[in-house]
Design a protein around this motif. Structure first.
Motif, mmCIF file in Angstrom:
data_model
loop_
_atom_site.group_PDB
_atom_site.id
_atom_site.type_symbol
_atom_site.label_atom_id
_atom_site.label_comp_id
_atom_site.label_asym_id
_atom_site.label_seq_id
_atom_site.Cartn_x
_atom_site.Cartn_y
_atom_site.Cartn_z
ATOM 1 N N MET A 137 54.511 -8.538 75.977
ATOM 2 C CA MET A 137 54.679 -8.490 74.530
ATOM 3 C C MET A 137 56.175 -8.569 74.220
ATOM 4 S SD MET A 137 52.837 -8.174 71.680
ATOM 5 C CE MET A 137 51.363 -7.264 72.149
ATOM 6 N N LEU A 138 56.581 -9.612 73.500
ATOM 7 C CA LEU A 138 57.983 -9.850 73.183
ATOM 8 C C LEU A 138 58.155 -9.876 71.662
ATOM 9 C CD1 LEU A 138 58.631 -12.803 75.664
ATOM 10 C CD2 LEU A 138 58.986 -10.368 76.094
ATOM 11 N N GLU A 139 59.194 -9.192 71.181
ATOM 12 C CA GLU A 139 59.523 -9.221 69.755
ATOM 13 C C GLU A 139 60.892 -9.865 69.585
ATOM 14 O OE1 GLU A 139 58.611 -5.859 66.935
ATOM 15 O OE2 GLU A 139 60.805 -5.817 66.806
ATOM 16 N N PHE A 140 60.939 -10.963 68.850
ATOM 17 C CA PHE A 140 62.169 -11.734 68.666
ATOM 18 C C PHE A 140 62.641 -11.634 67.220
ATOM 19 C CE2 PHE A 140 60.060 -14.083 72.175
ATOM 20 C CZ PHE A 140 61.047 -13.934 73.151
ATOM 21 N N LYS A 141 63.960 -11.749 67.047
ATOM 22 C CA LYS A 141 64.586 -11.915 65.743
ATOM 23 C C LYS A 141 65.142 -13.335 65.687
ATOM 24 C CE LYS A 141 63.897 -7.662 64.463
ATOM 25 N NZ LYS A 141 62.982 -7.310 63.358
ATOM 26 N N VAL A 142 64.660 -14.118 64.705
ATOM 27 C CA VAL A 142 64.967 -15.542 64.621
ATOM 28 C C VAL A 142 65.568 -15.842 63.253
ATOM 29 C CG1 VAL A 142 64.018 -17.869 64.870
ATOM 30 C CG2 VAL A 142 62.989 -15.972 66.133
ATOM 31 N N PRO A 143 66.586 -16.691 63.163
ATOM 32 C CA PRO A 143 67.092 -17.109 61.847
ATOM 33 C C PRO A 143 65.999 -17.793 61.041
ATOM 34 C CG PRO A 143 68.642 -17.704 63.579
ATOM 35 C CD PRO A 143 67.402 -17.227 64.266
ATOM 36 N N PRO A 144 65.855 -17.487 59.750
ATOM 37 C CA PRO A 144 64.780 -18.097 58.953
ATOM 38 C C PRO A 144 64.832 -19.621 58.933
ATOM 39 C CG PRO A 144 65.738 -16.223 57.799
ATOM 40 C CD PRO A 144 66.600 -16.462 58.996
ATOM 41 N N ALA A 145 66.030 -20.196 59.013
ATOM 42 C CA ALA A 145 66.129 -21.662 58.982
ATOM 43 C C ALA A 145 65.519 -22.310 60.216
ATOM 44 C CB ALA A 145 67.592 -22.080 58.839
ATOM 45 N N ARG A 146 65.487 -21.587 61.339
ATOM 46 C CA ARG A 146 64.933 -22.131 62.592
ATOM 47 C C ARG A 146 63.584 -21.507 62.937
ATOM 48 N NH1 ARG A 146 69.191 -24.066 65.737
ATOM 49 N NH2 ARG A 146 67.522 -24.954 67.046
ATOM 50 N N TYR A 147 63.027 -20.732 62.021
ATOM 51 C CA TYR A 147 61.792 -19.997 62.305
ATOM 52 C C TYR A 147 60.630 -20.934 62.607
ATOM 53 C CZ TYR A 147 57.672 -17.109 61.335
ATOM 54 O OH TYR A 147 56.460 -16.476 61.419
ATOM 55 N N ALA A 148 60.399 -21.931 61.753
ATOM 56 C CA ALA A 148 59.279 -22.856 61.960
ATOM 57 C C ALA A 148 59.447 -23.659 63.238
ATOM 58 C CB ALA A 148 59.150 -23.789 60.748
ATOM 59 N N GLU A 149 60.685 -24.052 63.538
ATOM 60 C CA GLU A 149 60.940 -24.818 64.761
ATOM 61 C C GLU A 149 60.633 -24.002 66.008
ATOM 62 O OE1 GLU A 149 64.814 -26.731 67.094
ATOM 63 O OE2 GLU A 149 64.971 -26.076 64.995
ATOM 64 N N VAL A 150 61.096 -22.757 66.024
ATOM 65 C CA VAL A 150 60.844 -21.881 67.179
ATOM 66 C C VAL A 150 59.360 -21.612 67.319
ATOM 67 C CG1 VAL A 150 61.225 -19.547 68.065
ATOM 68 C CG2 VAL A 150 63.125 -20.834 67.098
ATOM 69 N N LEU A 151 58.675 -21.400 66.207
ATOM 70 C CA LEU A 151 57.239 -21.132 66.258
ATOM 71 C C LEU A 151 56.483 -22.308 66.872
ATOM 72 C CD1 LEU A 151 55.649 -18.646 65.250
ATOM 73 C CD2 LEU A 151 55.045 -19.962 63.228
ATOM 74 N N GLY A 152 56.868 -23.526 66.505
ATOM 75 C CA GLY A 152 56.202 -24.695 67.071
ATOM 76 C C GLY A 152 56.459 -24.869 68.557
ATOM 77 N N LYS A 153 57.695 -24.614 68.995
ATOM 78 C CA LYS A 153 58.008 -24.764 70.419
ATOM 79 C C LYS A 153 57.287 -23.725 71.265
ATOM 80 C CE LYS A 153 62.548 -26.973 70.087
ATOM 81 N NZ LYS A 153 63.994 -26.849 70.440
ATOM 82 N N LEU A 154 57.232 -22.501 70.799
ATOM 83 C CA LEU A 154 56.547 -21.468 71.573
ATOM 84 C C LEU A 154 55.068 -21.765 71.713
ATOM 85 C CD1 LEU A 154 58.234 -18.225 70.143
ATOM 86 C CD2 LEU A 154 58.722 -19.369 72.302
ATOM 87 N N GLY A 155 54.456 -22.328 70.664
ATOM 88 C CA GLY A 155 53.030 -22.627 70.734
ATOM 89 C C GLY A 155 52.689 -23.818 71.597
ATOM 90 N N LYS A 156 53.657 -24.739 71.814
ATOM 91 C CA LYS A 156 53.381 -25.950 72.588
ATOM 92 C C LYS A 156 53.899 -25.883 74.022
ATOM 93 C CE LYS A 156 53.484 -28.995 68.541
ATOM 94 N NZ LYS A 156 54.179 -30.144 67.888
ATOM 95 N N ASP A 157 55.105 -25.323 74.214
ATOM 96 C CA ASP A 157 55.760 -25.399 75.526
ATOM 97 C C ASP A 157 55.321 -24.312 76.505
ATOM 98 O OD1 ASP A 157 57.054 -27.440 74.297
ATOM 99 O OD2 ASP A 157 58.978 -26.384 74.061
ATOM 100 N N LEU A 158 54.799 -23.192 76.020
ATOM 101 C CA LEU A 158 54.507 -22.079 76.923
ATOM 102 C C LEU A 158 53.096 -22.118 77.496
ATOM 103 C CD1 LEU A 158 56.161 -19.122 74.974
ATOM 104 C CD2 LEU A 158 57.163 -20.647 76.676
#
Length: 321
Positions: free
Chosen positions: A130-151
């Motif tokens: 279980m990991l809790e991240f703090k992400v800049p709002p401008a990159r939030y959607a981008e990070v969400l998409g990468k985590l769902g596809k690459d992992l």
């Protein structure tokens, strides 16, 4: 007389500060409207006033003719929205350890950081993290998409937003009012003549400082939440069991299900308690029965045996006597 004037000034200042604290965010707007109303109510010189009125009438007529009688030259000022972004995602990965490192790299490259981590290692195929991240709002959607596809395979995702624009504006307004109140109290403290006046003003300053610190803490917390989105990532192994929340049925069926669940939980608890006490009962009950039997036996032995009843003397017959 100076003490009376000082007491009146202090009472008026405290009443004004109480009204400003209750007013909150509306204090600044009220003063601006009062200032505009005072300036608008002041009479202008006759020539200037007449020319300005004629110009306004001409503009109004032109706009009414162009817009069909509706004046629409007012420009609305848009305020920047303050939004808190939160999200959670569950991903099934082939190797949880490798996916954890990859997720950290993705978030770090986007300008975020890891704030909390929990993991359990049963086996390579049943690991969870279980990991809790703090992400800049401008990159939030981008990070969400990468985590769902690459992992790995995305199993679930939940997203939420909270608009705190009005809340932040209210806190900021109350913070300014508290700072102005403190400045006024410190100025009043310099004019205090007696020890009683000094102590009274210092008590007011102490209370205002506590309110100011509380407002500063609220502003800092809101600013931190808005500046960074919170993303919770759950990684599970290939055969790890993922418990999905079930929708509870409403009405009679929901009550019946809840009652049955409670009954099953009670029976399980009662069976557990019985299993814990049974070995002790096997040992304790025979000992207790033996002690009770010996106690009754000793009482029976120590009790004196009852002989034949003694003959009661009879009263002499008066005729015989």
């Amino acid at each position: 007389m100076s003490r009376i004037r000082y007491g009146i000034a202090l009472s008026a200042l405290c009443a004004a500060m109480s009204l400003s604290g209750c007013a909150g965010s509306g204090s600044g707007g009220g003063e601006a409207q009062l200032a505009r109303g005072t300036a608008a109510d002041a009479p202008a010189p006759a020539p200037i006033q007449e020319s300005a009125g004629a110009a306004r009438d001409q503009d109004t007529e032109k706009q009414a003719q162009a817009k069909g009688g509706i004046v629409s030259n007012v420009k609305a000022t848009q305020q920047e929205r303050q939004v808190i972004y939160t999200g959670s995602m569950t991903v099934r990965a082939k190797q949880v350890g490798t996916a954890v490192q990859q997720a950290k790299q993705i978030v770090t490259a986007a300008g975020g950081y890891l704030s909390k981590e929990e993991s359990s290692s049963a086996s390579d195929s049943e690991d969870t993290a279980m990991l809790e991240f703090k992400v800049p709002p401008a990159r939030y959607a981008e990070v969400l998409g990468k985590l769902g596809k690459d992992l790995g395979k995305q199993l679930a995702m939940n997203q939420g937003t909270q608009d705190v624009t009005l809340q932040m504006a209210d806190v900021e307004s109350r913070l300014k009012s508290a700072q102005q109140s403190l400045e006024s109290l410190r100025t009043l403290l310099k004019r205090a003549d007696t020890i009683g006046q000094v102590l009274q003003v210092e008590r007011e300053i102490s209370g205002r400082e506590s309110d100011l610190e509380s407002l500063q803490a609220q502003q800092k917390e809101l600013t931190t939440q808005v500046a960074m989105a919170t993303l919770t990532l759950r990684l599970v192994g290939p055969v790890a069991v993922v418990e999905e929340p079930e929708d509870e049925p409403a009405g009679f069926l929901g009550g019946l299900k809840s009652g049955w669940t409670a009954l099953v939980a009670f029976m399980k608890g009662a069976a557990t308690v019985t299993g814990v006490l049974l070995p002790w009962m096997i040992v304790v009950v025979p000992v207790a029965v033996l002690l009770i039997w010996m106690t009754r036996r000793n009482r029976a032995i120590g009790r004196p045996s009852a002989g034949p009843p003694a003959a009661t003397p009879r009263d002499p017959d008066p005729e015989t006597a």
